[in-house]
Motif scaffolding. Sequence first.
Motif: not given
Ligand SMILES: Cc1cc2nc3c(=O)[nH]c(=O)nc-3n(C[C@H](O)[C@H](O)[C@H](O)COP(=O)(O)OP(=O)(O)OC[C@H]3O[C@@H](n4cnc5c(N)ncnc54)[C@H](O)[C@@H]3O)c2cc1C
Length: 817
Positions: A37, A45-46, A325, A355-356
């Motif tokens: 990470e 986004s999480t 997101e 999240i879902a």
């Molecule tokens: C305002 C808002 C409200 C939301 N509400 C909901 C909801 O109610 N219910 C729901 O289900 N979803 C919701 N979501 C969506 C949800 O937040 C995302 O779908 C989810 O968090 C995505 O998770 P992820 O692990 O794919 O991405 P992220 O959480 O973005 O994780 C990706 C990670 O990869 C890391 N990374 C990137 N590049 C590199 C690299 N080169 N080297 C090492 N690490 C790297 C980043 O730092 C990051 O921490 C919402 C989103 C937003 C913006």
Amino acid sequence: MNLPSQADIVVIGGGIIGCSTAYHLARDHKKSVVLLEQGKLTSGSTWHAAGLVGQLRSSASITRVLKYSVDLYKRLDQETGLATGWKMTGCLRLATNQDRWTEFKRLATTAKSFGMEMHLISPEEIKRMWPLMDVSDLVGASWLPTDGQASPSDITQSLAKGARMHGARIFEDVRVTGFEMDGNRIVKIRTDQGDIACDKVVNCAGQWARQVGAMAGINVPLQAVKHQYIVTEKIDGLAADAATIRDPDRRIYFKEEVGGLVMGGYEPNPQAWETGLPGGDVPDEWQFRLFDDDYDHFEQHMTQAIERVPALERVGVKQMINGPESFTPDGNFILGSAPECANMFVGAGFNAFGIASGGGAGWVLAQWVVDGEAPLDLWVVDIRRFSNLHRDRNWVRERTLEAYGKHYTIGFPHEEHESGRPAIVSPLYERLQKYRAVFGSKLGWERPNWYAPDDTEANDIYSMGRQNWFPVVGDEHRHVREAVGLFDQSSFAKYELTGPDALRALDWICANDVSKPVGRLTYTQLLNSRGGIEADLTVARLAEDKFYVVTGTGFRTHDFGWIADHIAAEWDARLTDVTEKFGTLSLMGPKARDVLAAVTEADVSNTGFPFGHVREIELAGCTVRALRVTYVGELGWELHIPIEATGDVFDALMAAGKPYGIRPVGYRAIESLRLEKGYRAWGSDITPNDTPFEAGLGWAVKLRKNTDFMGRRALETINGAPLTKRLAGFTVDDPEIVLLGRETILRNGEPVGYLSSGGYGYTIEKNVGYGYVRNADGVSDDFLASGDYELVVAMQRTPARIHLEPLYDAAGEKVKA
Ligand SMILES: Cc1cc2nc3c(=O)[nH]c(=O)nc-3n(C[C@H](O)[C@H](O)[C@H](O)COP(=O)(O)OP(=O)(O)OC[C@H]3O[C@@H](n4cnc5c(N)ncnc54)[C@H](O)[C@@H]3O)c2cc1C
């Protein structure tokens, strides 16, 4: 802890998806897993997600994935000691008009089909459950009691702890900066703190996944979009266990949080994150960061929300969250094995339901990484549903913003996207426009859905019932049954496999026997190791060492990848995509032979050119690959024409066909014709979840031959044992009923399955559907024939008849050659 120099699997990204994938890889598969990470866990986004957790989707498999998330969030704290904040509040979806109400009735039926509890309730009941709500404009709501909410950061930390407990090593503040490649294989991951050699890489980098993928040459088509919600001060009278609310007609959602409300929405005018960086890249340094509050943009949601919950006018806003997101062009997330790279898997693009999805997506992705094939039918989220078109960033942005804007609009049946069109057109596009073609788009290709007569508006007019094209498509359908029609199917995906080992490769990859003499065609499935159907296509043998493979437009990347992946490195066989080299015209109907005979010297008689054969014939001054096949159940040929000559051949056929009443016919007629004929459609009737035996395609499997092939072992173990599900056809007489798929099948009043596809058969003048009938003790012919059937359509039971044979059989046409 020092960064290791080697690991089996490296997961990139410490959001909910990366942590869930690492947890499942470590827990279920005991793999040596390293998670990297670039910032701190959850910092993408999480951390700022609202935390609503819904489960029902239009795909049974994705619903299963989301259900798994809920089951995991409920019990994870018992394993890790870290709570997830899971609260089963249930979810109310509000309807303010009859079209939305019809949509909910269909959804409630889908829920029943997928084994989920969902009820429709009245405004009075809504008011009792949610007293703060103004229900005066409501028709009713759907109520899904097992949905809920959770704390995104807590779930992620709990998953990370679980992953560590099972041996995964998690490193924060380590950025992946590149890959060392050997051909299309990653051998080492480069980070800002050293290299790690590894066998497999899982790209869970959220909105950075596109950039991370690009470093290994793969395309992850997503677009970061700004998404906002507010958190209010405490609201008097709001229950701590208040149901989450989705109010799609007002484009907003709500969830209770520490006595106040979280409220956000999906506006019709979304804002892409314009970073100003080259290629629209997302900046590396964006840990725990938000955009400035944008009340001007948010006002549209605020206005709607106050009308729905008037108490909002009197409470303060504690906080606004405006975060990025990643969204995708079709609103589905992206999972699976990247076609361009042998060992990178992707889990990204979660369209605000990460999240879902997180728990379940990590579960299936981990299995996919270990086995090299999806554990269930995940086609709607498979990264191989995309094509080169999705490398066009502007196109992806435009289409993604359209999908975001439609997140809460009513989903009318047969709805087409509007943005980014036309992207790819066949050489006949302008000609077909003159015939008043109404186009749909598939994988970027414009394809004629139907042709509007002069007195009909040349546009789809969407509605929940029969739409404006319904009678017109009926005329096109009957024309093909009675005379002759010409279909432009140039968008078909086409490959050539050549070389001394081409036959050997196809023998292994195809379930049917392709080792036929030159000039023969084979209709075949490609099976996975479970015996499930991964593809459904036609193979034509052009020479001893040359095969021509034709498959559906949408399956181009997927099927090519599946074939390429299963050609052993030591075999001398070369697979080439030749889609754009050939236009395809399908000449179909009882008069097809008369028309073809009028434009070629070749012998096209039944003996000269039998069913299931391929010949090169001279036509309109060029050499055409003619395949005697049909997907509509009529005499016919698929003509594969050098692309530049497609127009000439079209003109020649239209001129020669005049005495026979030839007319161009569209894709909606094909669907109706194939339903009557019982031809299966991949992706709905046949999927990786279904074996050929269950699908009634056992006749196309070469089990009696002594040749090994993919899936053979799995089929042998079930061969002869009672089948627990079988595909059957159903008809419904009531003309008012509209079948779309996912309607529940009742046998003697008990649910036994649901329709995989549905539509209307204009020759038999009935609604037609297909679906698997299930029974744990076996589905024999007797079991099928002895039941009384009904379908539940939009929550209404309607009598149905079961059919195990095609509903229509053109005299003299041999189907199963
Ligand atoms: C305002 C808002 C409200 C939301 N509400 C909901 C909801 O109610 N219910 C729901 O289900 N979803 C919701 N979501 C969506 C949800 O937040 C995302 O779908 C989810 O968090 C995505 O998770 P992820 O692990 O794919 O991405 P992220 O959480 O973005 O994780 C990706 C990670 O990869 C890391 N990374 C990137 N590049 C590199 C690299 N080169 N080297 C090492 N690490 C790297 C980043 O730092 C990051 O921490 C919402 C989103 C937003 C913006």
